[in-house]
Design a protein around this motif. Sequence first.
Motif, PDB file in Angstrom:
ATOM      1  N   GLU A  48     -20.557  -9.949  -2.063  1.00 39.18           N
ATOM      2  CA  GLU A  48     -21.706  -9.842  -2.360  1.00 39.18           C
ATOM      3  C   GLU A  48     -22.172  -8.395  -1.018  1.00 39.18           C
ATOM      4  N   ASN A  49     -21.694  -8.208  -0.330  1.00 40.12           N
ATOM      5  CA  ASN A  49     -22.337  -7.189   1.240  1.00 40.12           C
ATOM      6  C   ASN A  49     -21.076  -7.704   1.947  1.00 40.12           C
ATOM      7  N   SER A  51     -22.749  -8.445   5.030  1.00 40.76           N
ATOM      8  CA  SER A  51     -23.001  -9.579   6.066  1.00 40.76           C
ATOM      9  C   SER A  51     -21.513 -11.342   5.125  1.00 40.76           C
ATOM     10  N   HIS A 189     -21.141   0.242  -0.916  1.00 39.25           N
ATOM     11  CA  HIS A 189     -22.142   1.140  -1.962  1.00 39.25           C
ATOM     12  C   HIS A 189     -22.380   2.089  -0.945  1.00 39.25           C
ATOM     13  N   PRO A 195     -21.721   1.104  -6.473  1.00 36.81           N
ATOM     14  CA  PRO A 195     -22.784  -0.028  -6.978  1.00 36.81           C
ATOM     15  C   PRO A 195     -23.336  -0.741  -5.640  1.00 36.81           C
ATOM     16  N   GLU A 196     -24.533  -0.576  -5.231  1.00 36.42           N
ATOM     17  CA  GLU A 196     -24.786  -1.929  -4.095  1.00 36.42           C
ATOM     18  C   GLU A 196     -24.375  -3.400  -4.490  1.00 36.42           C
ATOM     19  N   GLY A 197     -24.463  -3.995  -3.971  1.00 34.84           N
ATOM     20  CA  GLY A 197     -24.286  -5.638  -4.104  1.00 34.84           C
ATOM     21  C   GLY A 197     -22.679  -6.145  -4.595  1.00 34.84           C
ATOM     22  N   LEU A 198     -22.150  -5.839  -4.531  1.00 35.46           N
ATOM     23  CA  LEU A 198     -20.528  -5.885  -4.111  1.00 35.46           C
ATOM     24  C   LEU A 198     -20.450  -5.484  -3.283  1.00 35.46           C
ATOM     25  N   LEU A 247     -19.931  -4.832 -11.689  1.00 31.83           N
ATOM     26  CA  LEU A 247     -20.566  -3.603 -11.148  1.00 31.83           C
ATOM     27  C   LEU A 247     -18.791  -3.250 -10.672  1.00 31.83           C
TER      28      LEU A 247
ATOM     29  N   TRP B   5     -31.213  -0.752  -2.316  1.00 30.57           N
ATOM     30  CA  TRP B   5     -31.513  -1.306  -1.438  1.00 30.57           C
ATOM     31  C   TRP B   5     -30.505   0.270  -0.375  1.00 30.57           C
ATOM     32  N   ALA B 241     -28.554  -9.386   1.930  1.00 29.68           N
ATOM     33  CA  ALA B 241     -28.422  -8.838   2.894  1.00 29.68           C
ATOM     34  C   ALA B 241     -28.344  -7.445   1.540  1.00 29.68           C
ATOM     35  N   THR B 242     -27.738  -6.016   1.650  1.00 30.30           N
ATOM     36  CA  THR B 242     -28.173  -5.526   0.880  1.00 30.30           C
ATOM     37  C   THR B 242     -27.826  -6.619  -1.197  1.00 30.30           C
ATOM     38  N   SER B 243     -28.109  -5.798  -1.752  1.00 38.50           N
ATOM     39  CA  SER B 243     -27.686  -6.530  -3.154  1.00 38.50           C
ATOM     40  C   SER B 243     -27.972  -5.826  -4.237  1.00 38.50           C
ATOM     41  N   CYS B 244     -27.967  -5.796  -5.747  1.00 36.33           N
ATOM     42  CA  CYS B 244     -27.862  -4.867  -6.627  1.00 36.33           C
ATOM     43  C   CYS B 244     -29.471  -5.258  -6.840  1.00 36.33           C
TER      44      CYS B 244
END
Lengths: 362, 362
Positions: A48-49, A51, A189, A195-198, A247, B5, B241-244
Amino acid sequence: MVASWRTIQELGPFTTAVWPFIEAQTARLRSALAALCGVGTHRLALTENVSSGCVLPLWGLPWHSGDELLIGDCEHPGVVAACHELARREGLVVATLPVQQLCCNTPQADLDGAVLAALDACLTPRTRLVVLSHLLWNTGAIMPIVAVADRLQTRPRQPWLLVDAAQSLGSIAVAAAAAAADIYAFTGHKWCCGPEGLGGVALSERVLEQAQPTLIGWRSLRQETLASSSWHRDARRFEVATSCVPLCSGLATSLELLSAEGSADARLQRITAMSAQLWEGLQASPGLQPLLPQAPPAGLVSFRLTADDPAGLGSSTAAWVQRLGEQGIWIRRLDQPDCLRACTHITTSADEVGRLIAALRG
Amino acid sequence: MVASWRTIQELGPFTTAVWPFIEAQTARLRSALAALCGVGTHRLALTENVSSGCVLPLWGLPWHSGDELLIGDCEHPGVVAACHELARREGLVVATLPVQQLCCNTPQADLDGAVLAALDACLTPRTRLVVLSHLLWNTGAIMPIVAVADRLQTRPRQPWLLVDAAQSLGSIAVAAAAAAADIYAFTGHKWCCGPEGLGGVALSERVLEQAQPTLIGWRSLRQETLASSSWHRDARRFEVATSCVPLCSGLATSLELLSAEGSADARLQRITAMSAQLWEGLQASPGLQPLLPQAPPAGLVSFRLTADDPAGLGSSTAAWVQRLGEQGIWIRRLDQPDCLRACTHITTSADEVGRLIAALRG
């Protein structure tokens, strides 16, 4: 049409219609990311990110009480906090690898050697893991990841190397470093403009052998409907469960668009042309002091406010972020060290850099 | 405008423009989910999926070697596999709570008592955790979560109660159960009809006191730019952390649309009207046998193929999934027990149920 994990779950594994489409989307992204990282697709897990990619493989490694974690002093608070919690639970010792002052005081030509010397000074017979970002999020300096990995392999315990690649993928060439690290975790991202979240993580063969998954769901399992199933043998054991599949298409397309702008080296030239212009403008401005002693090796340009800043906002970086934001110029502040940080990407223009410098001069 | 985010990260915490918008999106969703779960917002963490919500709080609980995990025999393979890995690392013992046969053989009026009796028979002085879904994904029966939670509080060690709510949120009223459980983990993409890749978990006050986060990122920290920061005191310590972020808007809107269709009880009446019609049709069909002895309490309708099925596809559930899919009827198969499962939601029509029964009769 964008299909989804849910559809798959409802249909079960035997449907002919949608599963191949989903598999194609994730396979397309996994291949693209593995190629960028210079590793086989079996070494690439989607996360997902950053972290998730940094932290999840750590928990399932075979730790022993007294093992030491050596963490760079420019690492992101998230991964540092995770390492301290890991240390608390497993009885590990945390030590700090000082690189921040080296970045600020050492010419680029000498920095790799200085970092390696600092590493040698900090390694002990008990060191089991080194944590070091590829492109430091605060100073903007590049760490010699391949040389560090090589050095660690000469040590009796061959410490694992965890690399936070949040700032490197999409801004500098990463293949050699990603292939040399044990855990090379990134997001789509930031510099990839996805995109965020990947995000994802490239894992070494030995981590794939040694580390058990910790956050476990149906995607970790070879047979998702059987609790007695073993893990995936490859990096998918660190994938979890339902996520936002569209995503994947987005990030794969972002990577293609980035690639169409030129090779990683060609893009970095464009990035550093802008960051050099900014660095020089800052250097020539009273009251502003770039962190690095030379123009940055990539697109992160951090700088301090000295006492005699001309715009009269004092040394409050927070006030500066707000003031610049009101002018449509978006930069951020950092706590450690207390500074401002601007980014230049391939989309940055010389005019924008000029506007920032002018605004800072007040 | 959908902010993100990343924008926040780049802007830092002091910008005035975007942060309030993001905060409003997540706060809107957190409030809606907390209200559905009958808990304060401080007990609600947002997660990527059900597995994250089930598993992450477990790792940071204060386990002792020899503690027992009692896991229902209808639990999803993902959470079962996670519990076994937790047990392996912490030296715990895994025991099984048999409810599957009870579901298949016991009239609904007697099921709660039967489950509690089975629980009593399986609990030992060392039981530290019970894992039980609210609405069982395979049989479609509802478990008496509140009564189980009450029973566990009478035991000397007051075992924690982990509830997989993948099938319950959005299909049945969950507030009492969610507030009574220690870990009540759900997703937005199943019965809430929200986007995939976003779910949540309601945590008890004692879990918030006792459990440390394991997958740690900047969202776990009270001051995201300081590694020395403590965790959030509330459930956000289990966020990463960052997610969609746009998914938050999507799910919040899905919940509003669902709510506009009537109260949870009114919607469940529509769901069970359809599942009862399907159950009766299956019951009346040679070669088909519903798992439950009475019409289902919610929208999951599982059934077996017996030897004398009329359509001549034999007892291969996989072949049936494919054949029905070719007719545009999407159901799935399960391994444990080997059966087919159809779902009725408020969108299901009597005509669709009739088509499925007709197709199954061949």
